[in-house]
Motif scaffolding. Structure first.
Motif, PDB file in Angstrom:
ATOM      1  N   LEU A 119       0.945  -1.342  -0.003  1.00 24.42           N
ATOM      2  CA  LEU A 119      -0.184   0.020   0.087  1.00 24.42           C
ATOM      3  C   LEU A 119       0.878   1.113   0.093  1.00 24.42           C
ATOM      4  O   LEU A 119       0.400   1.916  -0.693  1.00 24.42           O
ATOM      5  CB  LEU A 119      -0.921  -0.078   1.196  1.00 24.42           C
ATOM      6  CG  LEU A 119      -1.948   1.172   1.359  1.00 24.42           C
ATOM      7  CD1 LEU A 119      -2.728   1.426  -0.075  1.00 24.42           C
ATOM      8  CD2 LEU A 119      -2.504   1.252   2.751  1.00 24.42           C
ATOM      9  N   LYS A 120       2.057   1.439   0.832  1.00 25.04           N
ATOM     10  CA  LYS A 120       2.700   2.569   0.705  1.00 25.04           C
ATOM     11  C   LYS A 120       3.493   2.867  -0.441  1.00 25.04           C
ATOM     12  O   LYS A 120       3.725   3.751  -0.884  1.00 25.04           O
ATOM     13  CB  LYS A 120       3.721   2.193   2.032  1.00 25.04           C
ATOM     14  CG  LYS A 120       4.854   3.675   2.285  1.00 25.04           C
ATOM     15  CD  LYS A 120       3.715   4.580   2.894  1.00 25.04           C
ATOM     16  CE  LYS A 120       4.484   5.924   3.203  1.00 25.04           C
ATOM     17  NZ  LYS A 120       3.649   6.956   3.418  1.00 25.04           N
ATOM     18  N   GLN A 156       0.852   4.269  -2.897  1.00 25.33           N
ATOM     19  CA  GLN A 156       0.623   5.530  -2.389  1.00 25.33           C
ATOM     20  C   GLN A 156       1.987   6.474  -2.898  1.00 25.33           C
ATOM     21  O   GLN A 156       1.874   7.728  -3.202  1.00 25.33           O
ATOM     22  CB  GLN A 156       0.583   5.826  -0.783  1.00 25.33           C
ATOM     23  CG  GLN A 156      -0.977   5.081  -0.407  1.00 25.33           C
ATOM     24  CD  GLN A 156      -1.131   5.106   1.119  1.00 25.33           C
ATOM     25  OE1 GLN A 156      -0.013   4.887   1.762  1.00 25.33           O
ATOM     26  NE2 GLN A 156      -2.174   4.924   1.660  1.00 25.33           N
ATOM     27  N   ASN A 157       3.123   5.894  -2.368  1.00 18.80           N
ATOM     28  CA  ASN A 157       4.251   6.924  -3.058  1.00 18.80           C
ATOM     29  C   ASN A 157       4.483   7.040  -4.325  1.00 18.80           C
ATOM     30  O   ASN A 157       4.755   8.212  -4.810  1.00 18.80           O
ATOM     31  CB  ASN A 157       5.664   6.124  -2.565  1.00 18.80           C
ATOM     32  CG  ASN A 157       5.983   6.033  -0.946  1.00 18.80           C
ATOM     33  OD1 ASN A 157       5.279   6.927  -0.324  1.00 18.80           O
ATOM     34  ND2 ASN A 157       6.488   5.268  -0.553  1.00 18.80           N
ATOM     35  N   PHE A 170       1.872   7.275  -6.421  1.00 17.67           N
ATOM     36  CA  PHE A 170       0.701   8.264  -6.702  1.00 17.67           C
ATOM     37  C   PHE A 170       1.110   9.533  -6.253  1.00 17.67           C
ATOM     38  O   PHE A 170       0.869  10.570  -6.990  1.00 17.67           O
ATOM     39  CB  PHE A 170      -0.368   7.844  -6.063  1.00 17.67           C
ATOM     40  CG  PHE A 170      -1.699   8.708  -6.106  1.00 17.67           C
ATOM     41  CD1 PHE A 170      -2.472   8.477  -7.324  1.00 17.67           C
ATOM     42  CD2 PHE A 170      -2.082   9.513  -5.001  1.00 17.67           C
ATOM     43  CE1 PHE A 170      -3.452   9.255  -7.478  1.00 17.67           C
ATOM     44  CE2 PHE A 170      -3.255  10.308  -5.447  1.00 17.67           C
ATOM     45  CZ  PHE A 170      -3.889  10.260  -6.648  1.00 17.67           C
ATOM     46  N   ASP A 171       1.942  10.036  -5.299  1.00 14.35           N
ATOM     47  CA  ASP A 171       2.187  11.089  -4.562  1.00 14.35           C
ATOM     48  C   ASP A 171       3.371  11.595  -5.615  1.00 14.35           C
ATOM     49  O   ASP A 171       3.511  12.978  -5.782  1.00 14.35           O
ATOM     50  CB  ASP A 171       3.118  10.896  -3.372  1.00 14.35           C
ATOM     51  CG  ASP A 171       2.094  10.782  -2.408  1.00 14.35           C
ATOM     52  OD1 ASP A 171       0.857  10.877  -2.342  1.00 14.35           O
ATOM     53  OD2 ASP A 171       2.440  10.230  -1.244  1.00 14.35           O
ATOM     54  N   LYS A 180      -3.705  15.794 -10.406  1.00 12.44           N
ATOM     55  CA  LYS A 180      -3.940  16.165  -8.947  1.00 12.44           C
ATOM     56  C   LYS A 180      -4.461  17.716  -9.053  1.00 12.44           C
ATOM     57  O   LYS A 180      -4.274  18.691  -9.842  1.00 12.44           O
ATOM     58  CB  LYS A 180      -2.641  16.280  -8.507  1.00 12.44           C
ATOM     59  CG  LYS A 180      -1.934  15.160  -7.999  1.00 12.44           C
ATOM     60  CD  LYS A 180      -0.704  14.947  -7.161  1.00 12.44           C
ATOM     61  CE  LYS A 180      -0.155  13.930  -6.865  1.00 12.44           C
ATOM     62  NZ  LYS A 180       1.069  13.690  -6.230  1.00 12.44           N
ATOM     63  N   ARG A 228      -7.715   8.956  -5.103  1.00  5.30           N
ATOM     64  CA  ARG A 228      -7.178   9.409  -3.735  1.00  5.30           C
ATOM     65  C   ARG A 228      -8.117   8.527  -2.810  1.00  5.30           C
ATOM     66  O   ARG A 228      -7.257   7.885  -1.830  1.00  5.30           O
ATOM     67  CB  ARG A 228      -7.097  10.784  -3.734  1.00  5.30           C
ATOM     68  CG  ARG A 228      -6.736  11.269  -2.307  1.00  5.30           C
ATOM     69  CD  ARG A 228      -6.620  12.750  -2.354  1.00  5.30           C
ATOM     70  NE  ARG A 228      -5.369  13.035  -2.739  1.00  5.30           N
ATOM     71  CZ  ARG A 228      -4.019  13.075  -2.187  1.00  5.30           C
ATOM     72  NH1 ARG A 228      -4.089  12.020  -1.037  1.00  5.30           N
ATOM     73  NH2 ARG A 228      -2.929  13.179  -2.634  1.00  5.30           N
ATOM     74  N   ILE A 282      -6.959   4.776  -2.910  1.00  7.60           N
ATOM     75  CA  ILE A 282      -5.660   4.357  -2.212  1.00  7.60           C
ATOM     76  C   ILE A 282      -5.312   5.075  -0.659  1.00  7.60           C
ATOM     77  O   ILE A 282      -4.415   4.535  -0.075  1.00  7.60           O
ATOM     78  CB  ILE A 282      -4.606   4.572  -3.252  1.00  7.60           C
ATOM     79  CG1 ILE A 282      -4.511   6.061  -3.418  1.00  7.60           C
ATOM     80  CG2 ILE A 282      -5.087   3.837  -4.442  1.00  7.60           C
ATOM     81  CD1 ILE A 282      -3.156   6.407  -4.460  1.00  7.60           C
ATOM     82  N   TYR A 283      -6.161   5.988  -0.273  1.00  6.24           N
ATOM     83  CA  TYR A 283      -5.754   6.835   0.995  1.00  6.24           C
ATOM     84  C   TYR A 283      -6.833   6.387   2.115  1.00  6.24           C
ATOM     85  O   TYR A 283      -6.387   6.128   3.113  1.00  6.24           O
ATOM     86  CB  TYR A 283      -5.563   8.139   0.675  1.00  6.24           C
ATOM     87  CG  TYR A 283      -4.183   8.446   0.107  1.00  6.24           C
ATOM     88  CD1 TYR A 283      -2.765   8.405   0.990  1.00  6.24           C
ATOM     89  CD2 TYR A 283      -4.188   8.754  -1.111  1.00  6.24           C
ATOM     90  CE1 TYR A 283      -1.759   8.700   0.332  1.00  6.24           C
ATOM     91  CE2 TYR A 283      -2.854   8.859  -1.524  1.00  6.24           C
ATOM     92  CZ  TYR A 283      -1.654   8.925  -0.888  1.00  6.24           C
ATOM     93  OH  TYR A 283      -0.321   9.254  -1.781  1.00  6.24           O
ATOM     94  N   GLU A 284      -8.155   6.652   1.620  1.00  6.46           N
ATOM     95  CA  GLU A 284      -9.220   6.600   2.798  1.00  6.46           C
ATOM     96  C   GLU A 284      -9.737   5.120   2.778  1.00  6.46           C
ATOM     97  O   GLU A 284      -9.788   4.477   3.984  1.00  6.46           O
ATOM     98  CB  GLU A 284     -10.123   7.498   2.308  1.00  6.46           C
ATOM     99  CG  GLU A 284      -9.842   8.845   2.387  1.00  6.46           C
ATOM    100  CD  GLU A 284     -10.809   9.899   1.797  1.00  6.46           C
ATOM    101  OE1 GLU A 284     -12.032   9.649   2.071  1.00  6.46           O
ATOM    102  OE2 GLU A 284     -10.486  10.927   1.518  1.00  6.46           O
TER     103      GLU A 284
END
Length: 193
Positions: free
Chosen positions: A29-30, A33-34, A36-37, A64, A110, A113-115
């Motif tokens: 997951l991290k 997220q990385n 995606f960031d 974004k 978002r 993958i985050y909430e």
């Protein structure tokens, strides 16, 4: 005594495997997220199937924050992060809604993958040469039973399987990613034809 030692070893082994699996899921997951960031915008080919039948094929664009554009045959969905337009070319109709409307949040990358992961049990496994990150809701907050995200070596999602009790199995295939191509803001606003 031997039974007791065996039982303790088995319980320890199960606990260790669950801990390693949860840690592996958190790492996967991290990594997503990385990735995606690090992306300012992307586009990809998308195919949606419901219960094995392809019902949508087209292209998705993302920039974004929460700027989205889906182009399908006769359907265009555009969002600038505040307003969403759903245009049906065949019917020559457009439906305009606030982006914060609950129905539009399903479009949010978002949020997926985050909430969602914060409220789900996470696990991983290998399938079809990809790592699969599985999300299972901890309670009945969400309308799905599970989501499986297939992740390639670049930490991009190539497939999502959503088990939705109302609809059935929804499959999204993503391919031909184009990343950080400086997509113009005009892609994410709608002008009626």
């Amino acid at each position: 005594m031997l039974f007791r030692i065996s039982f303790i070893l088995i319980i320890s082994f199960i606990y260790f495997n669950q801990t390693v699996a949860q840690d592996d899921a958190k790492v996967a997951l991290k990594n997503i997220q990385n990735k995606f960031d690090s992306i300012t915008d992307l586009s990809a080919q998308i195919t949606q199937s419901v219960n094995g039948q392809v019902n949508l094929k087209g292209k998705v664009y993302y920039k974004k924050e929460n700027h989205l554009r889906f182009e399908f045959k006769n359907i265009l969905i555009v969002s600038d992060g505040e307003t969403s337009w759903n245009y049906n070319e065949k019917q020559n109709k457009v439906i305009i809604t606030d982006y914060d409307n609950e129905g539009n949040k399903i479009l949010s990358i978002r949020q997926r993958i985050y909430e969602y992961p914060d409220n789900c049990e996470l696990s991983t496994y290998e399938l079809e040469g990809n790592k699969v990150l599985q999300l299972i809701p901890k309670d009945d907050t969400f309308s799905f039973n599970s989501i499986k995200l297939f992740i390639n070596g670049d930490d991009l999602i190539t497939k999502a399987l959503i088990d939705d009790p109302a609809t059935g199995l929804i499959k999204l295939d993503l391919s031909d990613y184009q990343i950080n191509k400086n997509l113009p803001d005009s892609y994410f606003s709608f002008s009626p034809p």
